[in-house]
Design a protein around this motif. Structure first.
Motif, PDB file in Angstrom:
ATOM      1  N   ILE A   1       0.828  -1.206   0.000  1.00  0.00           N
ATOM      2  CA  ILE A   1       0.000   0.000   0.000  1.00  0.00           C
ATOM      3  C   ILE A   1       0.860   1.254   0.000  1.00  0.00           C
ATOM      4  O   ILE A   1       0.637   2.186  -0.789  1.00  0.00           O
ATOM      5  CB  ILE A   1      -0.959  -0.012   1.203  1.00  0.00           C
ATOM      6  N   PHE A   2       1.862   1.293   0.872  1.00  0.00           N
ATOM      7  CA  PHE A   2       2.691   2.490   0.964  1.00  0.00           C
ATOM      8  C   PHE A   2       3.883   2.442   0.013  1.00  0.00           C
ATOM      9  O   PHE A   2       4.417   3.483  -0.362  1.00  0.00           O
ATOM     10  CB  PHE A   2       3.172   2.694   2.409  1.00  0.00           C
ATOM     11  N   GLY A   3       4.292   1.226  -0.360  1.00  0.00           N
ATOM     12  CA  GLY A   3       5.400   1.110  -1.310  1.00  0.00           C
ATOM     13  C   GLY A   3       5.043   1.679  -2.668  1.00  0.00           C
ATOM     14  O   GLY A   3       5.873   2.309  -3.333  1.00  0.00           O
ATOM     15  N   ALA A   4       3.791   1.477  -3.096  1.00  0.00           N
ATOM     16  CA  ALA A   4       3.349   2.051  -4.367  1.00  0.00           C
ATOM     17  C   ALA A   4       3.354   3.568  -4.304  1.00  0.00           C
ATOM     18  O   ALA A   4       3.704   4.250  -5.277  1.00  0.00           O
ATOM     19  CB  ALA A   4       1.948   1.534  -4.708  1.00  0.00           C
ATOM     20  N   PHE A   5       2.971   4.121  -3.158  1.00  0.00           N
ATOM     21  CA  PHE A   5       3.011   5.573  -2.962  1.00  0.00           C
ATOM     22  C   PHE A   5       4.443   6.087  -3.046  1.00  0.00           C
ATOM     23  O   PHE A   5       4.723   7.100  -3.697  1.00  0.00           O
ATOM     24  CB  PHE A   5       2.388   5.909  -1.610  1.00  0.00           C
ATOM     25  N   SER A   6       5.373   5.380  -2.404  1.00  0.00           N
ATOM     26  CA  SER A   6       6.780   5.772  -2.474  1.00  0.00           C
ATOM     27  C   SER A   6       7.299   5.697  -3.904  1.00  0.00           C
ATOM     28  O   SER A   6       8.080   6.552  -4.341  1.00  0.00           O
ATOM     29  CB  SER A   6       7.627   4.868  -1.567  1.00  0.00           C
ATOM     30  N   ALA A   7       6.860   4.680  -4.646  1.00  0.00           N
ATOM     31  CA  ALA A   7       7.271   4.560  -6.048  1.00  0.00           C
ATOM     32  C   ALA A   7       6.768   5.744  -6.865  1.00  0.00           C
ATOM     33  O   ALA A   7       7.467   6.234  -7.761  1.00  0.00           O
ATOM     34  CB  ALA A   7       6.745   3.247  -6.634  1.00  0.00           C
ATOM     35  N   ALA A   8       5.568   6.229  -6.545  1.00  0.00           N
ATOM     36  CA  ALA A   8       5.024   7.390  -7.245  1.00  0.00           C
ATOM     37  C   ALA A   8       5.862   8.633  -6.975  1.00  0.00           C
ATOM     38  O   ALA A   8       6.170   9.412  -7.887  1.00  0.00           O
ATOM     39  CB  ALA A   8       3.574   7.623  -6.819  1.00  0.00           C
ATOM     40  N   LEU A   9       6.256   8.825  -5.718  1.00  0.00           N
ATOM     41  CA  LEU A   9       7.107   9.974  -5.378  1.00  0.00           C
ATOM     42  C   LEU A   9       8.468   9.855  -6.060  1.00  0.00           C
ATOM     43  O   LEU A   9       9.021  10.855  -6.531  1.00  0.00           O
ATOM     44  CB  LEU A   9       7.281  10.067  -3.863  1.00  0.00           C
ATOM     45  N   LEU A  10       9.008   8.638  -6.090  1.00  0.00           N
ATOM     46  CA  LEU A  10      10.293   8.421  -6.742  1.00  0.00           C
ATOM     47  C   LEU A  10      10.203   8.759  -8.228  1.00  0.00           C
ATOM     48  O   LEU A  10      11.085   9.434  -8.779  1.00  0.00           O
ATOM     49  CB  LEU A  10      10.738   6.975  -6.547  1.00  0.00           C
ATOM     50  N   LEU A  11       9.136   8.311  -8.877  1.00  0.00           N
ATOM     51  CA  LEU A  11       8.945   8.626 -10.292  1.00  0.00           C
ATOM     52  C   LEU A  11       8.834  10.137 -10.504  1.00  0.00           C
ATOM     53  O   LEU A  11       9.409  10.673 -11.460  1.00  0.00           O
ATOM     54  CB  LEU A  11       7.683   7.929 -10.814  1.00  0.00           C
ATOM     55  N   SER A  12       8.120  10.826  -9.625  1.00  0.00           N
ATOM     56  CA  SER A  12       8.016  12.287  -9.725  1.00  0.00           C
ATOM     57  C   SER A  12       9.393  12.930  -9.680  1.00  0.00           C
ATOM     58  O   SER A  12       9.672  13.877 -10.425  1.00  0.00           O
ATOM     59  CB  SER A  12       7.150  12.837  -8.589  1.00  0.00           C
ATOM     60  N   GLY A  13      10.251  12.407  -8.790  1.00  0.00           N
ATOM     61  CA  GLY A  13      11.598  12.965  -8.701  1.00  0.00           C
ATOM     62  C   GLY A  13      12.427  12.679  -9.933  1.00  0.00           C
ATOM     63  O   GLY A  13      13.170  13.550 -10.410  1.00  0.00           O
ATOM     64  N   LEU A  14      12.302  11.472 -10.472  1.00  0.00           N
ATOM     65  CA  LEU A  14      13.109  11.093 -11.632  1.00  0.00           C
ATOM     66  C   LEU A  14      12.745  11.889 -12.885  1.00  0.00           C
ATOM     67  O   LEU A  14      13.599  12.151 -13.730  1.00  0.00           O
ATOM     68  CB  LEU A  14      12.971   9.598 -11.904  1.00  0.00           C
TER      69      LEU A  14
END
Length: 392
Positions: free
Chosen positions: A43-56
């Motif tokens: 649940i929260f890992g997908a959210f972290s992946a979204a933030l990571l993608l935003s940064g990339l």
């Protein structure tokens, strides 16, 4: 179109944009876990992946805004938010859940503050700081509005249908507003139209150093804020406060953000952007230091929560105002993208890192370590100010 209409329109889209992406999981995560049986890691890992993608994609997103204009990019962001929320709501499955969050990662880059700041700068030019301040006032209400809305909608219609309602808000409210109010946000043409009124911009090595220093200050500050915000209630409980007291302390943070932004609107004309940055970043280590020196008491916790929220409220404005002052309007979107990238990447990792830290040391020690990082962020801001005393 009058500027106040543009700001109010964008302000509404920021409340919806932040509330239906970044903040919605805080209210819906328990319902998602209960109804699906999915793990917190998913649940929260997908959210972290979204933030990571935003940064990339942050720099490329900013460059795209400079080239084709904020209007098209923010419309695309609304479409990404609509698609991501619809996918998760219509097809509740781990794979579609992750895919939906990755779409929301694009939406958070293309339709929230960075894109909105760049769009306002394309419309207003060098004097966009005050417009940015007013816009952040709206955005600061996102959690206040959408945490209770998400909670009660989930109770009434379930989390998946709540996401479908949020998809509709992005499609039928945010997208038309972006189309209607951002006619003048047209990219390089707008930057050129204000070139004769823009202040001299940094170039070469000086520009690189300034970007590096400000990005470092912003990244460390964001690391601390994201870490503490994700663990605010258990952190206060670990410091000896009861559950209701911990919730009360955490609840003070949001209003403090809004109050600090109101103060900047009223008093900001007496401060340069550099002074604003020094105050914004400096408040965070002061908050932690006073909390520790006053023995982590009840009164100290209130002071901490108020200063902590005020710092974050002002940092958001400084994030838009300081680069505008140092680098001008041309290429502003890309500059924001470069500066935001480390911050977004660290934000993705911050909750996990702080959780691991809390397992190794006491809550008091964890808070002091966070305070040291906040102090380092302030030092980077002081360094930047010393390199450009004429801007202060």
């Amino acid at each position: 179109m009058p500027l106040w209409i543009i700001i109010c329109g964008l302000g509404l889209t920021q409340i919806i944009g932040w509330g239906t992406t970044y903040y919605m999981l805080g209210a819906l995560s328990q319902d998602i876990a209960t109804s699906t049986g999915w793990s917190g890691t998913l649940i929260f890992g997908a959210f972290s992946a979204a933030l990571l993608l935003s940064g990339l994609i942050s720099r490329r997103g900013g460059r795209l805004i400079d080239r084709i204009g904020g209007r098209r990019v923010m419309i695309a962001g609304s479409l990404c938010a609509t698609a991501g929320l619809a996918v998760m709501g219509l097809f509740p499955h781990p794979a579609t859940y992750v895919a939906g969050w990755l779409l929301l990662g694009l939406a958070m880059r293309f339709a929230t503050y960075d894109a909105a700041f760049a769009s306002l700068t394309q419309i207003v030019g060098q004097g966009a700081r005050r417009a940015i301040s007013f816009l952040t006032l709206f955005g600061g209400l996102a959690s206040t509005v959408f945490w209770p809305v998400s909670h009660y909608l989930a109770l009434s219609i379930g989390w998946s249908h709540t996401l479908l309602v949020y998809a509709a808000l992005n499609l039928f409210v945010c997208l038309p507003i972006h189309w209607l109010v951002l006619h003048a946000a047209r990219g390089d043409r707008a930057a050129e139209s204000v070139a004769e009124t823009a202040a001299p911009n940094l170039a070469g090595r000086g520009r690189l150093v300034a970007i590096t220093l400000f990005a470092s200050a912003l990244a460390l500050n964001g690391l601390v804020f994201s870490s503490i915000s994700a663990h605010a209630v258990p952190l206060f409980q670990g410091l000896g406060f009861r559950g209701d007291e911990a919730v009360f302390m955490a609840a003070l943070i949001g209003p403090s953000q809004v109050a600090s932004r109101l103060g900047e609107i009223v008093m900001g004309r007496h401060l340069t952007a550099m002074h604003l940055g020094l105050i914004a970043f400096g408040l965070l280590p002061v908050a932690v230091g006073m909390f520790a020196m006053l023995g982590f008491s009840w009164s100290a916790a209130i002071v901490f929560a108020v200063l902590y929220g005020a710092s974050n409220g002002l940092v958001t404005i400084a994030k838009g105002a300081v680069p505008l002052m140092l680098f001008g309007t041309k290429g502003y979107g890309e500059v924001l993208g470069v500066i935001s990238a480390p911050n977004l990447i660290l934000n993705a990792a911050a909750p996990l890192l702080f959780a691991l830290l809390l397992e190794v040391v006491t809550p008091q020690a964890s808070l002091l370590i966070a305070g040291a990082a906040a102090f380092a962020s302030t030092l980077f801001m002081v360094w930047l100010a010393r390199l450009h005393p004429h801007k202060a």
